[in-house]
Design a protein around this motif. Sequence first.
Motif, mmCIF file in Angstrom:
data_model
loop_
_atom_site.group_PDB
_atom_site.id
_atom_site.type_symbol
_atom_site.label_atom_id
_atom_site.label_comp_id
_atom_site.label_asym_id
_atom_site.label_seq_id
_atom_site.Cartn_x
_atom_site.Cartn_y
_atom_site.Cartn_z
ATOM 1 N N SER A 68 15.609 -5.850 8.108
ATOM 2 C CA SER A 68 14.271 -5.835 7.519
ATOM 3 C C SER A 68 13.723 -4.410 7.475
ATOM 4 C CB SER A 68 13.351 -6.711 8.373
ATOM 5 O OG SER A 68 12.002 -6.424 8.085
ATOM 6 N N ALA A 69 12.886 -4.147 6.452
ATOM 7 C CA ALA A 69 12.255 -2.829 6.314
ATOM 8 C C ALA A 69 10.948 -2.747 7.106
ATOM 9 C CB ALA A 69 11.989 -2.547 4.836
ATOM 10 N N ALA A 70 10.617 -3.801 7.852
ATOM 11 C CA ALA A 70 9.299 -3.870 8.508
ATOM 12 C C ALA A 70 8.882 -2.623 9.286
ATOM 13 C CB ALA A 70 9.231 -5.106 9.399
ATOM 14 N N PRO A 71 9.804 -1.950 10.023
ATOM 15 C CA PRO A 71 9.286 -0.850 10.839
ATOM 16 C C PRO A 71 9.151 0.493 10.115
ATOM 17 C CG PRO A 71 11.598 -1.219 11.358
ATOM 18 C CD PRO A 71 11.230 -2.210 10.291
ATOM 19 N N ARG A 305 13.845 3.850 8.817
ATOM 20 C CA ARG A 305 13.957 2.786 9.831
ATOM 21 C C ARG A 305 14.200 1.385 9.261
ATOM 22 N NH1 ARG A 305 8.622 3.817 13.291
ATOM 23 N NH2 ARG A 305 7.887 5.104 11.558
ATOM 24 N N ARG A 306 14.820 0.562 10.083
ATOM 25 C CA ARG A 306 15.030 -0.852 9.787
ATOM 26 C C ARG A 306 14.999 -1.626 11.112
ATOM 27 N NH1 ARG A 306 14.265 0.411 5.134
ATOM 28 N NH2 ARG A 306 15.585 -0.042 3.334
ATOM 29 N N VAL A 307 14.930 -2.971 11.040
ATOM 30 C CA VAL A 307 15.049 -3.805 12.247
ATOM 31 C C VAL A 307 15.952 -5.006 11.917
ATOM 32 C CG1 VAL A 307 12.929 -5.157 11.768
ATOM 33 C CG2 VAL A 307 13.747 -4.950 14.113
ATOM 34 N N THR A 308 16.793 -5.425 12.886
ATOM 35 C CA THR A 308 17.701 -6.554 12.605
ATOM 36 C C THR A 308 16.921 -7.871 12.641
ATOM 37 O OG1 THR A 308 18.246 -6.717 14.951
ATOM 38 C CG2 THR A 308 19.718 -5.397 13.593
ATOM 39 N N LEU A 325 16.370 0.108 14.286
ATOM 40 C CA LEU A 325 17.398 1.077 13.902
ATOM 41 C C LEU A 325 16.779 2.337 13.315
ATOM 42 C CD1 LEU A 325 19.905 -1.265 12.008
ATOM 43 C CD2 LEU A 325 19.701 -0.844 14.473
ATOM 44 N N PHE A 326 17.272 3.462 13.768
ATOM 45 C CA PHE A 326 16.911 4.740 13.173
ATOM 46 C C PHE A 326 18.120 5.195 12.359
ATOM 47 C CE2 PHE A 326 16.754 9.459 13.409
ATOM 48 C CZ PHE A 326 15.541 9.663 12.775
ATOM 49 N N LEU A 327 17.993 5.109 11.028
ATOM 50 C CA LEU A 327 19.106 5.479 10.144
ATOM 51 C C LEU A 327 19.040 6.986 9.939
ATOM 52 C CD1 LEU A 327 18.515 2.650 7.488
ATOM 53 C CD2 LEU A 327 19.921 2.540 9.571
ATOM 54 N N TRP A 328 20.015 7.663 10.488
ATOM 55 C CA TRP A 328 19.967 9.127 10.478
ATOM 56 C C TRP A 328 20.582 9.637 9.156
ATOM 57 C CZ3 TRP A 328 22.000 12.535 15.149
ATOM 58 C CH2 TRP A 328 21.489 13.829 15.015
ATOM 59 N N LEU A 329 19.743 9.696 8.141
ATOM 60 C CA LEU A 329 20.213 10.052 6.794
ATOM 61 C C LEU A 329 20.829 11.452 6.767
ATOM 62 C CD1 LEU A 329 17.231 8.699 4.612
ATOM 63 C CD2 LEU A 329 19.292 7.513 5.360
ATOM 64 N N ALA A 330 20.244 12.359 7.554
ATOM 65 C CA ALA A 330 20.778 13.727 7.571
ATOM 66 C C ALA A 330 22.214 13.717 8.084
ATOM 67 C CB ALA A 330 19.902 14.625 8.436
ATOM 68 N N ALA A 331 22.507 12.837 9.050
ATOM 69 C CA ALA A 331 23.875 12.747 9.571
ATOM 70 C C ALA A 331 24.810 12.173 8.514
ATOM 71 C CB ALA A 331 23.903 11.881 10.831
ATOM 72 N N SER A 332 24.309 11.223 7.713
ATOM 73 C CA SER A 332 25.180 10.604 6.698
ATOM 74 C C SER A 332 25.650 11.632 5.668
ATOM 75 C CB SER A 332 24.464 9.433 6.010
ATOM 76 O OG SER A 332 23.517 9.902 5.062
ATOM 77 N N GLY A 333 24.845 12.641 5.405
ATOM 78 C CA GLY A 333 25.233 13.697 4.467
ATOM 79 C C GLY A 333 26.292 14.618 5.029
ATOM 80 N N ARG A 334 26.488 14.559 6.353
ATOM 81 C CA ARG A 334 27.501 15.416 6.997
ATOM 82 C C ARG A 334 28.724 14.597 7.415
ATOM 83 N NH1 ARG A 334 25.278 20.546 8.537
ATOM 84 N NH2 ARG A 334 23.344 20.775 7.362
ATOM 85 N N ASP A 335 28.869 13.402 6.832
ATOM 86 C CA ASP A 335 29.989 12.528 7.192
ATOM 87 C C ASP A 335 31.242 12.971 6.432
ATOM 88 O OD1 ASP A 335 31.829 10.416 7.404
ATOM 89 O OD2 ASP A 335 30.239 8.928 7.626
ATOM 90 N N ALA A 336 32.222 13.489 7.190
ATOM 91 C CA ALA A 336 33.412 14.087 6.567
ATOM 92 C C ALA A 336 34.270 13.056 5.838
ATOM 93 C CB ALA A 336 34.247 14.794 7.628
ATOM 94 N N SER A 337 34.094 11.762 6.160
ATOM 95 C CA SER A 337 34.922 10.779 5.463
ATOM 96 C C SER A 337 34.404 10.547 4.029
ATOM 97 C CB SER A 337 34.959 9.456 6.241
ATOM 98 O OG SER A 337 33.685 8.856 6.231
ATOM 99 N N VAL A 338 33.216 11.040 3.739
ATOM 100 C CA VAL A 338 32.649 10.887 2.388
ATOM 101 C C VAL A 338 32.534 12.234 1.681
ATOM 102 C CG1 VAL A 338 30.642 10.034 1.091
ATOM 103 C CG2 VAL A 338 31.331 8.903 3.217
ATOM 104 N N PHE A 339 32.117 13.258 2.435
ATOM 105 C CA PHE A 339 31.905 14.587 1.849
ATOM 106 C C PHE A 339 32.866 15.580 2.516
ATOM 107 C CE2 PHE A 339 27.733 12.389 1.880
ATOM 108 C CZ PHE A 339 27.524 12.306 0.512
ATOM 109 N N PRO A 340 33.971 15.943 1.844
ATOM 110 C CA PRO A 340 34.909 16.894 2.460
ATOM 111 C C PRO A 340 34.185 18.198 2.803
ATOM 112 C CG PRO A 340 35.805 15.969 0.420
ATOM 113 C CD PRO A 340 34.392 15.501 0.512
#
Length: 422
Positions: A68-71, A305-308, A325-340
């Motif tokens: 849920s997007a509630a938080p 943020r999201r909540v289960t 949940l704290f979705l760390w978007l900045a970390a997702s941009g540094r994910d080597a499995s997606v962005f070499p």
Amino acid sequence: MMSSHRHGSCPVYANFDPLAKSFLDDPFAVLASLPRETPVFYAPSIDYYVVTRYADIKSVFLDPETYSAAPTQLPLVELVPEAAQILLGGGHKPQPSMVSVDPPAHTRLRSPTARAFTPERVMQMEPRIRRTINQLLNDIDPSSPFDLVSRLTFPLPATMIFSFLGIPERDWSQLKEWCGHRAVLGFGRPTPEEQVLRATQVAAYRRYLATFVASKATVRDDDLTSALLAIHDENPGALTHEEISSIVYGLTFAGHETTNYLIGNLVYRLLEKPERWDAVVADPKLIPSAVDETLRYDPPIPGWRRVTRRPVTLGGVDLPEGAKLFLWLAASGRDASVFPAPETFNLYRSDTSKSLAFGLGIHYCLGAALGKLEARLALEALTGRFPDLRLVAGQKFSFPPNISFRGPQSLWVQAPQDSQMR
Ligand code: HEM
């Protein structure tokens, strides 16, 4: 960073705190210090589970039934009763706007907003954005260093979104202030006294918008609020004045701080290594890629943020129902499995469209095209006017003390005299 104990099947990082000064100054150094094998961990400092991997964040965005997007807009710290009461008195609902409600309530707000917020309306903004940028830059005396945040990146998006919504110019500076209070109250860690002060301001902001929508209803114009009121006229029960006020509440904030920080991060990342700036000056076709690469490498919304809604396994970790949940978007941009080579800021990358900087799925940012257009036009004007722009050496950067909006609070630059008239 070591895991001090476990929370169910989940590692706990007791000293991870996204509001600590060291984190605000350099979140990427903290990210680099985390063990790779813990894509999800619990952070007691904020009472959230932190999700770092691209694939996990993507799956969360795409599954609103489980997450849920509630938080998203809830105060990060529980408010003292006095502050909570003040907010309610100002008409501030616990679920304040589109971005934090789930279907069907979300669809009720998103559909009319998307109908009014058309690509044509955004395209029509282009000449006005260019004019505003030129006015702001004309006011700068480039013979001495200037702060690009106060002169351009902060006033530009505010001017655009407030005029887009039809808000009278005399109220813009007040609204900017209210947005600042809202950022701290929702996304920072204010003391109880500060909460009361800021809640009083947010309640005034809410009351102002209710009055604004009521007065717009009698004097229409060619603006987004009037377009929403026209949808209300077709079927008043389908979109109420209160809902329009809530949409405007969402847009005044979403269209403003985000784009300010996007342009700040963009110019900073280019000037940090002057050869990047020079490459864009030499080849303005790189401007859109520079914007996209900034969104991947240093996004203006680094966390969301999201909540289960039910027990679920995410990133190998069993989460209970109600896990925040704290979705760390900045970390997702540094994910080597997606962005070499994710740590390299690369103006020639072809994969930036995968970035999660604007979210994904039903809540995907409604203003993405507008925000990117403003950033692109700002960079076009800056590189055209100041081809030899440089950072003022030795300045200390500071960042807003909140978990969701990040960009420099000032950015001192200088344009060498002999280059200005090129
Ligand atoms: C330029 C930088 C911007 C960034 C990085 C950004 C990012 C985001 C993110 C991450 C979300 C949440 C997505 C989700 O929960 O799945 C969002 C939602 C939203 N954004 Fe933006 N945004 C930006 C600019 C803007 C602008 C300029 C506007 C309006 C003029 C805007 C309006 C909205 C709205 C209305 C939503 C809620 C959509 C919904 O819940 O359906 N944003 N944005």
